[in-house]
Motif scaffolding. Structure first.
Motif, mmCIF file in Angstrom:
data_model
loop_
_atom_site.group_PDB
_atom_site.id
_atom_site.type_symbol
_atom_site.label_atom_id
_atom_site.label_comp_id
_atom_site.label_asym_id
_atom_site.label_seq_id
_atom_site.Cartn_x
_atom_site.Cartn_y
_atom_site.Cartn_z
ATOM 1 N N LEU A 9 0.847 -1.193 0.000
ATOM 2 C CA LEU A 9 0.000 0.000 0.000
ATOM 3 C C LEU A 9 0.879 1.238 0.000
ATOM 4 O O LEU A 9 1.990 1.222 0.532
ATOM 5 C CB LEU A 9 -0.920 0.041 1.225
ATOM 6 C CG LEU A 9 -0.270 0.089 2.606
ATOM 7 C CD1 LEU A 9 -1.144 0.847 3.584
ATOM 8 C CD2 LEU A 9 0.004 -1.309 3.120
ATOM 9 N N GLN A 10 0.387 2.267 -0.654
ATOM 10 C CA GLN A 10 1.069 3.559 -0.594
ATOM 11 C C GLN A 10 0.141 4.562 0.076
ATOM 12 O O GLN A 10 0.225 4.789 1.274
ATOM 13 C CB GLN A 10 1.556 3.972 -1.979
ATOM 14 C CG GLN A 10 2.707 3.048 -2.443
ATOM 15 C CD GLN A 10 3.272 3.375 -3.800
ATOM 16 O OE1 GLN A 10 3.210 4.503 -4.272
ATOM 17 N NE2 GLN A 10 3.844 2.375 -4.463
ATOM 18 N N CYS A 11 -0.802 5.117 -0.690
ATOM 19 C CA CYS A 11 -1.719 6.052 -0.024
ATOM 20 C C CYS A 11 -2.678 5.327 0.894
ATOM 21 O O CYS A 11 -3.206 5.909 1.834
ATOM 22 C CB CYS A 11 -2.478 6.887 -1.043
ATOM 23 S SG CYS A 11 -3.876 6.047 -1.825
ATOM 24 N N GLY A 12 -2.955 4.059 0.592
ATOM 25 C CA GLY A 12 -3.805 3.274 1.472
ATOM 26 C C GLY A 12 -5.297 3.421 1.232
ATOM 27 O O GLY A 12 -6.098 2.843 1.965
ATOM 28 N N PHE A 13 -5.691 4.158 0.210
ATOM 29 C CA PHE A 13 -7.126 4.381 0.022
ATOM 30 C C PHE A 13 -7.825 3.141 -0.521
ATOM 31 O O PHE A 13 -8.943 2.828 -0.122
ATOM 32 C CB PHE A 13 -7.372 5.577 -0.904
ATOM 33 C CG PHE A 13 -8.798 6.068 -0.850
ATOM 34 C CD1 PHE A 13 -9.230 6.878 0.198
ATOM 35 C CD2 PHE A 13 -9.713 5.716 -1.824
ATOM 36 C CE1 PHE A 13 -10.544 7.317 0.274
ATOM 37 C CE2 PHE A 13 -11.040 6.152 -1.761
ATOM 38 C CZ PHE A 13 -11.450 6.957 -0.709
ATOM 39 N N CYS A 14 -7.147 2.440 -1.418
ATOM 40 C CA CYS A 14 -7.750 1.223 -1.969
ATOM 41 C C CYS A 14 -7.642 0.057 -1.000
ATOM 42 O O CYS A 14 -8.259 -0.978 -1.193
ATOM 43 C CB CYS A 14 -7.041 0.832 -3.274
ATOM 44 S SG CYS A 14 -5.366 0.193 -3.006
ATOM 45 N N THR A 15 -6.793 0.221 0.014
ATOM 46 C CA THR A 15 -6.346 -0.913 0.824
ATOM 47 C C THR A 15 -7.450 -1.649 1.584
ATOM 48 O O THR A 15 -7.461 -2.884 1.579
ATOM 49 C CB THR A 15 -5.227 -0.434 1.776
ATOM 50 O OG1 THR A 15 -4.271 0.299 1.003
ATOM 51 C CG2 THR A 15 -4.542 -1.591 2.453
ATOM 52 N N CYS A 49 -6.175 0.038 -7.849
ATOM 53 C CA CYS A 49 -5.182 0.738 -7.048
ATOM 54 C C CYS A 49 -4.419 1.642 -8.002
ATOM 55 O O CYS A 49 -3.964 1.183 -9.050
ATOM 56 C CB CYS A 49 -4.224 -0.240 -6.383
ATOM 57 S SG CYS A 49 -2.846 0.595 -5.559
ATOM 58 N N ARG A 50 -4.282 2.902 -7.679
ATOM 59 C CA ARG A 50 -3.584 3.826 -8.568
ATOM 60 C C ARG A 50 -2.119 3.994 -8.161
ATOM 61 O O ARG A 50 -1.341 4.574 -8.895
ATOM 62 C CB ARG A 50 -4.302 5.175 -8.537
ATOM 63 C CG ARG A 50 -3.884 6.170 -9.602
ATOM 64 C CD ARG A 50 -4.050 5.655 -11.019
ATOM 65 N NE ARG A 50 -4.220 6.719 -11.985
ATOM 66 C CZ ARG A 50 -4.189 6.522 -13.306
ATOM 67 N NH1 ARG A 50 -3.987 5.314 -13.799
ATOM 68 N NH2 ARG A 50 -4.357 7.524 -14.138
ATOM 69 N N CYS A 51 -1.760 3.514 -6.975
ATOM 70 C CA CYS A 51 -0.415 3.814 -6.456
ATOM 71 C C CYS A 51 0.616 2.726 -6.704
ATOM 72 O O CYS A 51 1.768 3.027 -6.972
ATOM 73 C CB CYS A 51 -0.467 4.032 -4.947
ATOM 74 S SG CYS A 51 -1.432 5.428 -4.399
ATOM 75 N N THR A 52 0.242 1.479 -6.523
ATOM 76 C CA THR A 52 1.267 0.445 -6.348
ATOM 77 C C THR A 52 1.667 -0.286 -7.614
ATOM 78 O O THR A 52 2.662 -1.010 -7.611
ATOM 79 C CB THR A 52 0.786 -0.651 -5.373
ATOM 80 O OG1 THR A 52 -0.361 -1.290 -5.971
ATOM 81 C CG2 THR A 52 0.393 -0.067 -4.035
ATOM 82 N N MET A 104 -7.119 7.715 -6.211
ATOM 83 C CA MET A 104 -8.266 6.895 -5.781
ATOM 84 C C MET A 104 -9.179 7.602 -4.786
ATOM 85 O O MET A 104 -10.365 7.318 -4.721
ATOM 86 C CB MET A 104 -7.772 5.568 -5.193
ATOM 87 C CG MET A 104 -7.275 4.589 -6.249
ATOM 88 S SD MET A 104 -8.410 4.314 -7.629
ATOM 89 C CE MET A 104 -9.773 3.574 -6.776
#
Ligand code: FES
Ligand code: FES
Lengths: 161, 829
Positions: free
Chosen positions: A98-104, A135-138, B210
């Motif tokens: 996880l990066q931003c953690g929003f999708c997590t 997920c847009r970050c990872t 997101m």
């Protein structure tokens, strides 16, 4: 208004809800279960995924009334009561999934369900299994690693939760 | 019991360790602080009515019915705020005569893109606010949509903004002869041995973080506290103060957990201003959270350039000139740094190559589309795409191997520091090493053999191999350079280090993370610099009341600018601690060694009483202040504001092997290998994560994503059904490795990493696709290279190459022809 009874993360609630209220909005706004989030309005992103009676569902695709009588687990109820992380949570941390953690939250709930159905998924099966969660970050690579690690951990401990 | 922390048990260096992130715990347990989670007593919820028209005058708005709806507290239109709302700020007037027609947060008399805010409803709950939107009656008088950039600046085009005389906002130019940084471009272009000209299209993309944007504003007295899903709490504070006339000291901005940004949360947004206006007008806290559809339609877009690129060379392959002309779509309004985005690419077109002459001209153009601004890489992905694509085309023109041609022209590692034709000085790099490693990892020669074999037997699935040998400039930015580019702010960063009584450390930073892992990486730096335990460091950020000074996070700046401010602040702490230690140990400051968090008197056997003091002991002694050197203030706390002297220049070699099914048009990335050089690594795990995510976004530009508008100016990719952010099954696993050539421009030797993957990967993929299809006469494929576009390219390539003319003066080699834009316009596949 319709009366519903639900159990969310081990706590029973009886509430009056509007028939059109989505489950995710009921969770966030009426119950304060803000761990579960909303990422889209077309049921594409999976950020809102929770478990209803053991099966993962996108909580933006269900009405709260449809969950009446149901047993819901959200990300907030994943860890054990003593705070021990669920193997999926632990694996996400261990593998920088996880990066931003929003999708997590939604991603972990989807993974938990995936591993219930298929305790030893191949990489391709993992990628397909989580394709309803964006997920847009990872770039997903570390999520795949985390799923593999969680699978190995769950099978070695024989545990499933 | 002692108040003093024990010295750390192990003192191995933290820098370079793959520390697991401090940030994760609350994120994986759902104990998050997303702005939309906020709820305040008396809070009203906002819903925004948005324009369904791309271009129209507002002839009337009737809100009377909406005001009667249950739960509705107030309805406001642009007229209600016309005197107070000011303009959504643009901080980058790139030329003195740049036309900025102004950007109201709520449209007053005219709408200029679909999704522009027209009215706002405040209600007791969100559903009531949203329900009442339909009761607002707006009458529009349609104006013609302005969609095509070249048509927009042709004579007779309808104007987007009535208060302008042209849809051209600015023309910004650089020419190496005039700048004195190289030879005149006209000489290079006048008599080249070889010329290749291409038009490349940078399609419009959507950052698609997101977490949808959300803002909560609480009015407090004259001032406001603002929570916002933003990358820029500090800039937002200043800009809100300037825009709305609120004294800056009365504005507090908090960026709590922020769910991704990628540039998409850089600007000050109309919604932030609208929420502030409503909260102040009503004297109640207000919250606005956008839906995904609203986000895709109204949050700024990125890219959207037409690039006309001409490269000249000698027949032996030596490049002699590069001439670039861009049309850059600003959309309907100039956002915070929108006009400057192409300029960040201006200096990157020459890339790693030794061009003697260079020209760059960019025209910024208004259209009736969503405004554009920074998206991951901001200008540099576009430039890298242009140069890496044209290098491949030149190689084909010359009949040369594309890597060999690059090698012939790139800056060799002995030549650093190297001043480029744009006047930038690259401090360090080793393109040879990164390239050698990447070629080996992917098994390049073997793949080339396989490709030849499959070509030979006319395999319907062809193999393509693509290269991107990139560099980029990041770490925004030296303030003097920003000044020379007419940016209205500086590029410094601030940090302060507070040593608590118990020896624990707080680090307050001005950077503002939204997924990058600053708390972890910065803790590693501080742990090493002060010799304290990693877990004893707390990083504080994102609230202008505690983190009072900063320039926030974008442009891969947080480590290379913010991290250095931290280093400088810790150096000051150590200097103060040394003074205390010398006093208490009754030694000379110069006789103290500082290692692993302890000062030791040199020459005295370690461990003997009174010969050494730990940072914790010094912290406690400073806290009690019973016995400090005469005249010394009782504090170790220190801060620093660092302004970099140069950019940071990460580089690397990205290689892509792609299988292309010529019968279905389907392409599948088989191997993706990249070797990035980001200098000295602080946390390899976080670096790898940044590269993975960057690759996903760059590959998505090549293969999947495009914001498409129809003829009426409607965004037809307005949901995640149509705007196809890749899922896990759309992407391969990557091989990501590093070389380490430390930056010489900062004491940590670090280079930025946030954007590298995105910048480098797009041309690697497209070069691979085109390489696969060269035998079919294909020399370009418009992005995103959907199966349909690939299929069409296969089936029209040969015909197209026959038609091609001009654009080349060489003979021999493969057919190249000029991409005439026939697949660039007209067919929105
Ligand atoms: S919020 Fe439920 S799928 Fe996106
Ligand atoms: S970690 Fe940010 S969207 Fe997945």
């Amino acid at each position: 208004m319709t009366r519903i009874n639900v159990n969310v993360d081990g706590i029973s609630y009886t509430d009056e809800v509007e028939p059109r209220t989505l489950l995710v909005h009921y969770l966030r706004e009426q119950l304060g279960k803000i761990g579960t989030v909303v990422g889209c309005d077309t049921s594409n992103c999976g950020a809102c995924t929770v478990a209803l009676d053991g099966q993962s569902v996108k909580s933006c695709t269900l009405l709260a009334v449809q969950a009446d009588g149901g047993d819901i687990t959200t990300v907030e109820g994943l860890a054990a009561e003593d705070g021990t992380l669920h193997p999926v949570q632990q694996a996400f941390h261990d593998h920088h999934a996880l990066q931003c953690g929003f999708c997590t939250p939604g991603m972990m709930m989807a993974v938990r369900d995936l591993l219930q159905d298929n305790p030893d998924p191949s990489e391709a099966e993992i990628r397909e299994g989580i394709e309803g969660n964006l997920c847009r970050c990872t770039g997903y690579q570390n999520i795949v690693r985390a799923v593999q690690a969680a699978a190995a951990n769950l099978s070695s401990t024989g545990g499933q939760s | 019991m002692t108040a003093v922390a024990d010295p750390p048990a192990e003192t191995t260096a933290e820098i370079g360790k793959s520390r697991l992130r401090k940030e994760d715990q609350h994120l994986i347990t759902g104990r998050t602080t997303w702005t939309d989670n906020m709820s305040l007593p008396g809070m009203v919820h906002l819903a925004i009515l948005r324009s369904p028209m791309a271009h129209a005058t507002i002839t009337s708005i009737d809100t009377s019915e909406a005001k009667k709806r249950p739960g509705v507290i107030a309805v406001f239109t642009g007229q209600d705020f016309a005197e107070t709302q000011g303009n959504v700020p643009c901080a980058w007037p790139v030329t003195p005569d740049m036309v900025n027609p102004g950007a109201p947060s709520l449209a007053v008399t005219q709408v200029n893109h679909v999704g522009e805010a027209v009215a706002v409803i405040a209600a007791r709950d969100k559903v009531s606010a949203q329900d009442a939107l339909e009761a607002i009656d707006v009458e529009y008088e349609p104006l013609p949509a302005v969609l095509d950039m070249e048509a927009a600046i042709a004579d007779g085009s309808p104007l987007v903004h009535p208060n302008t005389t042209s849809n051209r906002s600015y023309t910004w130019a650089f020419e190496s002869g005039a700048a004195g940084t190289g030879a005149p471009i006209d000489d290079a272009i006048a008599s080249p041995e070889v010329t290749v000209t291409r038009r490349f299209i940078q399609q419009r993309l959507i950052p698609a973080f997101m977490e949808p944007r959300s803002t909560v504003v609480q009015p407090i007295g004259e001032g406001v506290t603002v929570w916002s899903a933003t990358q820029i709490p500090h800039i937002l504070r200043t800009m809100l103060a300037l825009t709305l006339g609120i004294p800056e000291q009365k504005v507090r901005v908090i960026a709590p957990d922020v769910g991704g940004g990628f540039g998409g949360k850089i600007p000050v947004t109309p919604e932030e201003i609208i929420t502030t206006l409503v909260a102040r007008r009503l004297g109640k806290p207000a919250k606005y959270t956008e839906s995904r559809s609203e986000s895709l339609m109204s949050a700024h877009h990125g890219r959207d350039q037409i690039q006309d690129v001409t490269i000249t060379a000698k027949r032996d392959g030596t490049v002699t000139g590069l001439d670039v002309h861009l049309f850059a779509d600003m959309g309907a309004y100039l956002r915070l740094v929108g006009p400057g985005v192409p300029l960040l690419g201006a200096f990157m077109f020459p890339a790693i190559y030794k061009f003697p002459a260079y020209r760059f001209v960019c025209e910024g153009i208004f259209t009736t589309k969503t405004p554009t601004d920074a998206y991951r890489g901001a200008g540099r992905p576009e430039a890298t795409f242009g140069i890496e694509r044209i290098m491949d085309e030149l190689a084909v023109e010359l009949g040369r191997d594309p890597m060999e041609l690059r090698r012939q022209n790139w800056i060799t590692h002995e030549e650093f520091p190297f001043t480029t034709v744009c006047g930038l000085t690259y401090d360090s790099g080793n393109y040879e090493a990164a390239t050698a490693k990447a070629l080996e990892l992917i098994g390049w020669d073997e793949l080339r053999r396989e490709q030849a074999e499959r070509r030979e037997r006319k395999d319907p699935v062809q193999l393509g191999l693509g290269i991107s040998t990139f560099t980029e400039m990041c770490g925004l930015a030296p303030s003097r350079v920003l000044g020379s580019l007419d940016y209205v702010a500086g590029g410094w960063e601030n940090a302060s280090v507070r040593v608590l009584a118990t020896g624990k450390v707080e680090v307050v930073v001005g950077t503002s993370p939204h997924g990058q892992g600053h708390e972890t990486a910065f803790s590693q730096i501080v742990a090493d610099k002060l010799g304290v335990a990693f877990d004893d460091v707390e990083v504080i950020h994102g609230d202008t009341q505690s983190s009072v000074k900063g320039m926030d996070s974008y442009g891969s700046r947080s480590l290379v600018v913010g991290g250095i401010a931290i280093v400088q602040a810790t150096d000051k702490v150590v200097a103060k601690a040394r003074r205390v230690a010398a006093h208490l140990l009754e030694a000379n400051e110069d006789d103290l060694d500082f290692e692993a968090g302890s000062f030791t008197v040199r020459g005295v056997p370690g461990g003997s009483a009174g010969s050494s003091m730990s940072m914790g002991e010094i912290a406690f002694a400073t806290f009690t202040a019973h016995n400090l050197p005469d005249g010394m203030e009782p504090s170790l706390d220190s801060d620093a504001t660092f302004d970099p002297e140069n950019f940071s220049f990460p580089h690397g070699t990205h290689l892509c092997a792609i299988d292309v099914d010529t019968e279905t048009g389907r392409s599948t990335i088989r191997k993706y290998v990249c070797v990035d050089d980001v200098g000295t690594p602080i946390n390899p795990l976080i670096i790898e994560g940044q590269v993975h995510g960057g690759l996903a976004q760059g590959i998505a530009q090549a293969l999947y994503e495009e914001a498409v508008f129809d003829d009426a100016g409607n965004l037809t990719t307005g949901t995640f059904v149509d705007y196809t952010v890749p899922s896990a099954s759309d992407l391969p696993s990557f091989t990501t490795e590093r070389t380490e050539t430390p930056a010489t421009s900062n004491p940590l030797g670090v280079k930025g990493v946030g954007e590298a993957g995105t910048i480098a990967s797009t041309p690697a993929v497209v070069n691979a696709l085109v390489d696969a299809l060269r035998p079919f006469g294909v020399n370009d494929i418009q992005m995103p290279a959907t199966p349909e576009r690939v299929w069409r390219a296969v089936h029209s390539g040969a015909e197209k190459s026959d038609r091609a003319e001009g654009g080349t003066t060489a003979y021999g080699g493969a057919s190249t022809g000029t991409s005439d834009g026939s697949d660039a316009k007209g067919e929105q596949l």
